[in-house]
Design a protein around this motif. Structure first.
Motif, PDB file in Angstrom:
ATOM      1  N   ILE A  22       0.855  -1.201   0.000  1.00 50.42           N
ATOM      2  CA  ILE A  22       0.000   0.000   0.000  1.00 50.42           C
ATOM      3  C   ILE A  22       0.882   1.238   0.000  1.00 50.42           C
ATOM      4  O   ILE A  22       1.841   1.329   0.759  1.00 50.42           O
ATOM      5  CB  ILE A  22      -0.914  -0.009   1.240  1.00 50.42           C
ATOM      6  N   LEU A  28      -4.982   2.824  -3.566  1.00 41.06           N
ATOM      7  CA  LEU A  28      -5.855   1.877  -2.831  1.00 41.06           C
ATOM      8  C   LEU A  28      -7.263   2.473  -2.761  1.00 41.06           C
ATOM      9  O   LEU A  28      -7.451   3.584  -2.274  1.00 41.06           O
ATOM     10  CB  LEU A  28      -5.305   1.637  -1.427  1.00 41.06           C
ATOM     11  N   HIS A  30     -11.212   2.159  -1.470  1.00 43.69           N
ATOM     12  CA  HIS A  30     -12.025   1.530  -0.404  1.00 43.69           C
ATOM     13  C   HIS A  30     -13.408   1.285  -0.946  1.00 43.69           C
ATOM     14  O   HIS A  30     -14.003   2.130  -1.583  1.00 43.69           O
ATOM     15  CB  HIS A  30     -12.073   2.418   0.833  1.00 43.69           C
ATOM     16  N   LEU A 111      -8.168  -7.526   1.010  1.00 46.12           N
ATOM     17  CA  LEU A 111      -7.516  -6.489   0.205  1.00 46.12           C
ATOM     18  C   LEU A 111      -7.251  -7.103  -1.163  1.00 46.12           C
ATOM     19  O   LEU A 111      -6.510  -8.085  -1.290  1.00 46.12           O
ATOM     20  CB  LEU A 111      -6.200  -6.052   0.867  1.00 46.12           C
ATOM     21  N   ASN A 129      -9.667  -2.144  -1.157  1.00 48.21           N
ATOM     22  CA  ASN A 129      -9.949  -2.701   0.185  1.00 48.21           C
ATOM     23  C   ASN A 129     -11.450  -2.930   0.272  1.00 48.21           C
ATOM     24  O   ASN A 129     -12.233  -2.014   0.491  1.00 48.21           O
ATOM     25  CB  ASN A 129      -9.441  -1.734   1.253  1.00 48.21           C
ATOM     26  N   THR A 131     -14.710  -4.180   1.875  1.00 43.13           N
ATOM     27  CA  THR A 131     -15.315  -4.503   3.169  1.00 43.13           C
ATOM     28  C   THR A 131     -16.691  -5.110   2.909  1.00 43.13           C
ATOM     29  O   THR A 131     -17.534  -4.483   2.255  1.00 43.13           O
ATOM     30  CB  THR A 131     -15.446  -3.237   4.024  1.00 43.13           C
TER      31      THR A 131
HETATM   32  C1  LIG Z   1      -9.096  -2.176   4.777  1.00 41.96           C
HETATM   33  O1  LIG Z   1     -10.384  -1.816   5.375  1.00 41.96           O
HETATM   34  C2  LIG Z   1     -10.542  -2.294   6.697  1.00 41.96           C
HETATM   35  C3  LIG Z   1     -11.909  -1.915   7.148  1.00 41.96           C
HETATM   36  O2  LIG Z   1     -12.483  -0.963   6.403  1.00 41.96           O
HETATM   37  C4  LIG Z   1      -9.484  -1.774   7.581  1.00 41.96           C
HETATM   38  O3  LIG Z   1      -9.617  -2.210   8.814  1.00 41.96           O
HETATM   39  C5  LIG Z   1      -8.081  -2.085   7.015  1.00 41.96           C
HETATM   40  O4  LIG Z   1      -7.067  -1.531   7.737  1.00 41.96           O
HETATM   41  C6  LIG Z   1      -7.931  -1.681   5.598  1.00 41.96           C
HETATM   42  N1  LIG Z   1      -6.664  -2.144   5.052  1.00 41.96           N
HETATM   43  C7  LIG Z   1      -5.770  -1.359   4.616  1.00 41.96           C
HETATM   44  C8  LIG Z   1      -4.523  -1.971   4.089  1.00 41.96           C
HETATM   45  O5  LIG Z   1      -6.020  -0.123   4.547  1.00 41.96           O
END
Ligand SMILES: *[C@@H]1O[C@H](CO)[C@@H](O)[C@H](O)[C@H]1NC(C)=O
Ligand SMILES: *[C@@H]1O[C@H](CO)[C@@H](O)[C@H](O)[C@H]1NC(C)=O
Ligand SMILES: *[C@@H]1O[C@H](CO)[C@@H](O)[C@H](O)[C@H]1NC(C)=O
Ligand SMILES: *[C@@H]1O[C@H](CO)[C@@H](O)[C@H](O)[C@H]1NC(C)=O
Ligand SMILES: *[C@@H]1O[C@H](CO)[C@@H](O)[C@H](O)[C@H]1NC(C)=O
Ligand SMILES: *[C@@H]1O[C@H](CO)[C@@H](O)[C@H](O)[C@H]1NC(C)=O
Ligand SMILES: *[C@@H]1O[C@H](CO)[C@@H](O)[C@H](O)[C@H]1NC(C)=O
Ligand SMILES: *[C@@H]1O[C@H](CO)[C@@H](O)[C@H](O)[C@H]1NC(C)=O
Length: 754
Positions: A22, A28, A30, A111, A129, A131
């Motif tokens: 990352i 990245l 979300h 991820l 990422n 969720t």
């Molecule tokens: C990806 O998203 C989750 C929850 O939204 C979070 O906890 C996590 O840290 C994220 N991963 C990264 C690499 O940002």
């Protein structure tokens, strides 16, 4: 594509394990998506140089490749473990190139990144990422005791505190649990519960009238609406508002007496169904009401049929709603209206200053009041006298003052029936007539005192009729007074002598006032005396003159008189008077003639007359005068030889007598043979009556009436009470003018035999 080629790429893909770093490898993104939902991952496959070309596209979940595409061999591959049930698809021609993942599972959260290889341009990486949101379960409710509650809770009373727990199982991320009362958030303090994977929110809610339905909402994403459950709270409510309405179009509760109306009482926000009671003043109207209740609107209605009467004017009509489920004290509510009942005036005539009998004494004051009960107020009065409207009558103007009739001074013409009427917008009402009598003391009418037959009547006028009469009877010498209840008295009850005139006064009394002018009259009773005897005869028997008459009606006794010629002047002088009396002694019964009245006169001479009058308590009739005939006088004369008895010369005549006796005895013998009937000397009777010839003679010889030469006369004389009447006085007295009744002229002649 050759098998070798394919094998090379497969090995390449599998072997080229590449962890996405990352912040270094590329951007990245979300992305959130719901479990069981679809999502699209985008990969930028556009080359920076226009003539460059995509050669390889690989998607990784974490470090594991899940999809690859080799442009040179146009070869596509997907992971069997990921592309279960063919949920993975791609549109390779789109830029950026989307990867569609359907039916997301909770473990798809990871991820992801894509690796893009070009012919000339360096390799490019894009991270996503992802969720995966797992929604929580539907909230459910537990009460204080930990019992599950569904749909409904209660009942409660306003002011109670509701304690209820809302629980939610699962959910990723952990959900927020909040409480809403209707649409209003009341509690958002959700927390972990003692049970793993369960969140809860316990609510403490004071119950108000507006508490109705409370909702528990659980949410952990904006992608979907909160998951909610609700529960209805039953609250026992007393009505919030009660109101009375007319079903007809009625303004300000104004009703007409006697009409039918339907009135409705509505109670709002009441639970459960209340009792609606109707009260008219203090009277409970149960039997006419019925009631409905709508549990959705919590509204109760009751209908009442009402027929207002006059008495209900200004009455209060109340609809009282009572909720029996609520403790007394604050369980009822009411609406109260005041009825305005309109009606035709009810009118009554009131008398003021009169006696009990609605009477008033003449000249006194009195008033009549027209008492009116009306709604709306009466605005017009009318007065009636004996059913005639006197309002416009000029003669009554001084008496009428609106609803009062004032008589400052009452006259007897005011006696009569009075009534009044009053009018309002509803109509006209008339009072029952009131009879007013004007009383006044007795007053003599035209005749005052009158005598008819033997009844004296006191003629008076008064109101009311007299109840007693006082009589004052006065003659020359005597006085008597009497009190009677009747206006008439019979002369029988007067004890004093009524042979002369009497002054009779009567005073009536009716209880109102004293009679001002007494009724008085001088009354003569002359006409009540008997008629003069009409049929009398004069006879000479047993050496006496006697008079016999037929009885006269109503005579109680008779008077006989002897009138003798005066020797000094030529007038008749009353020589002797005696009452024959009455009764059996004076009445003689003759076999064939009925009763007769007889009396003795003694001796009469030539020129003398015998008189008889019939008498009663009012005096004596005129006198019937009879004069003896020559025959009677002769019968009464002494025989010629009587002289010889006195002179004592019987011796001389003895011889002569012997001869005479002889002759007589011879004659008797002859007569006895012929008339054996004559044995005793019968009376010499002169039947006297008056005949036409005699009357004419009397009339023509008016001045000479007293003359002795009138041998036979019958005349009514007018000297009643006079003891002696002289000739001159007698002369001037009026003579009879009326012809006597026929029976008077009848003369019966009985042959005298001496
Ligand atoms: C990806 O998203 C989750 C929850 O939204 C979070 O906890 C996590 O840290 C994220 N991963 C990264 C690499 O940002
Ligand atoms: C996911 O995609 C498929 C096919 O495109 C579609 O049939 C399905 O309804 C989608 N699912 C949702 C939850 O949108
Ligand atoms: C996923 O698998 C199905 C068959 O199971 C296949 O048709 C499909 O093309 C695969 N998806 C990709 C992107 O290769
Ligand atoms: C009661 O209801 C009537 C009619 O709906 C309304 O006019 C009145 O304002 C209400 N009163 C209260 C106190 O709510
Ligand atoms: C009472 O209820 C009955 C039936 O619901 C209805 O027909 C009747 O008219 C009601 N009475 C009044 C006075 O409204
Ligand atoms: C009653 O109704 C009548 C007729 O509408 C009106 O004249 C009168 O003023 C009312 N009375 C009251 C007390 O409201
Ligand atoms: C006798 O007396 C009665 C009663 O008073 C009377 O009616 C009648 O007329 C009298 N008769 C005569 C002849 O006067
Ligand atoms: C006639 O004589 C009587 C008495 O003998 C006397 O009373 C009477 O007055 C005389 N009448 C006249 C007219 O002289």
């Amino acid at each position: 594509m050759s098998v070798c080629q394919a094998l090379i790429y497969f090995i390449l893909i599998l072997t080229s394990v590449y962890a996405f770093i990352i912040g270094i490898d590329g951007p990245l993104l979300h992305q959130e998506a719901l479990e069981d939902d679809n999502t699209t991952l985008h990969c930028d496959t556009t080359s920076a140089i226009s003539e460059d070309e995509l050669s390889l596209l690989v998607w990784y979940k974490g470090d594991d490749s899940i999809y690859s595409y080799d442009a040179r061999s146009n070869n596509e591959w997907s992971s069997q473990t990921f592309n279960t049930s063919g949920r993975l698809s791609i549109n390779i021609n789109k830029r950026p190139t989307p990867l569609y993942i359907r039916s997301l599972r909770a473990d798809d959260e990871a991820l992801y990144h894509c690796r893009v290889e070009f012919l000339h341009t360096p390799t490019r990486y894009t991270g996503v990422n992802l969720t995966v949101i797992v929604l929580p379960s539907k909230p459910f409710f537990l009460d204080e005791m930990g019992n599950k509650i569904e749909d409904k809770i209660g009942p409660f009373f306003v002011g109670d505190t509701l304690v209820i727990n809302c629980l939610v199982i699962g959910g990723r991320p952990p959900p927020h649990i909040s409480w809403y009362n209707g649409e209003v958030l009341v509690d958002a303090t959700g927390s972990e519960s003692d049970i793993p994977n369960v969140r809860q929110n316990e609510l403490y809610l004071p119950i108000t009238r507006n508490t109705n339905r409370i909702t528990c909402k659980a949410t952990n994403t904006l992608l979907s609406a909160p998951i909610s459950s609700y529960i209805d709270i039953e609250i026992y409510l007393s009505a919030s508002n009660v109101s009375i309405h007319w079903l007809q179009d009625i303004e300000s509760n104004t009703l007409k007496a006697g009409n039918n109306y339907v009135v409705k009482c509505i109670a709002y926000e009441v639970n459960p169904s209340p009792d609606i009671a109707w009260w008219l003043n203090r009277k409970h109207l149960t039997q006419y009401s019925n009631q409905t209740w709508n549990h959705m609107t919590k509204t109760a209605e009751s209908h009442l049929q009402l027929k207002p009467t006059i008495k209900d004017d200004r009455a209060t009509l109340a609809g009282v709603t009572t909720n029996p489920a609520i403790p007394p004290g604050k369980n009822s509510k009411a609406d109260v209206i005041t009825l305005n009942v309109t009606y035709v005036p009810i009118v009554e005539v009131l008398t003021v200053e009169t006696s009990k009998l609605n009477g008033v004494i003449e000249n006194d004051t009195f008033r009549l009041i027209c008492e009116v009960d009306a709604n709306p107020r009466a605005n017009r009065f009318m007065w009636y006298y004996n059913n005639t409207n006197i309002h416009e009558n000029v003669g009554w103007q001084d008496y009428i003052f609106g609803n009062i009739l004032i008589f400052k001074k009452t006259f007897r013409r005011h006696t009569g029936q009075y009534s009044c009427s009053a009018k309002n917008s509803m109509g006209e009402g008339k009072a029952e007539g009131v009879d007013i009598t004007v009383f006044y003391p007795p007053e003599c009418t035209n005749n005052g005192v009158s005598l008819i037959n033997e009844i004296i009547t006191c003629q008076v006028r008064s109101v009311p009729d007299p109840n007693s009469f006082t009589w004052y009877i006065r003659t020359d010498s005597q006085f008597e007074n009497l009190t009677t209840q009747s206006p008439s008295i019979s002369l029988n009850i007067i004890t004093i002598s009524l042979t002369k005139t009497a002054n009779i006064t009567c005073e009536a009394n009716n209880g109102v006032a004293k009679q001002q002018n007494l009724c008085t009259k001088v009354i003569s009773f002359k006409h009540l005396r008997p008629q003069a005897p009409r049929q009398c005869d004069l006879s000479y028997e047993r050496n006496q003159f006697q008079i016999h008459c037929n009885p006269v009606e109503n005579a109680t006794h008779y008077e006989i008189t002897v009138w003798r010629m005066s020797t000094s002047n030529a007038s008749l002088i009353l020589n002797h008077k005696s009452a024959m009396g009455f009764g059996a002694q004076a009445l003689i019964r003759n076999a064939d003639e009925g009763w007769r009245v007889g009396g003795q006169l003694g001796t009469l001479n030539e020129g003398d007359e015998a008189g008889t009058a019939a008498c009663n308590r009012y005096g004596c009739s005129e006198i019937l005068l009879l004069r003896p005939t020559e025959k009677l006088l002769n019968a009464a004369k002494l025989p010629w030889w009587y002289f010889f008895l006195d002179k004592d010369v019987g011796m001389i005549v003895g011889g002569v007598l012997l001869v005479v006796v002889f002759v007589i005895s011879t004659a008797i013998a002859v007569c006895a043979a012929r008339r054996s009937r004559v044995k005793q000397p019968a009376p010499v009777i002169q039947v006297v009556g008056i005949d036409d010839f005699t009357r004419e003679f009397l009339n023509s010889t008016r001045d000479l009436k007293a003359r002795s030469s009138c041998s036979l006369r019958s005349r009514n004389s007018n000297y009643f009470e006079t003891e002696e009447v002289g000739l001159t006085q007698w002369r001037h007295l009026p003579l009879i003018h009326d012809p006597p009744p026929p029976d008077v002229t009848l003369t019966r002649h009985r042959e005298s035999a001496v």
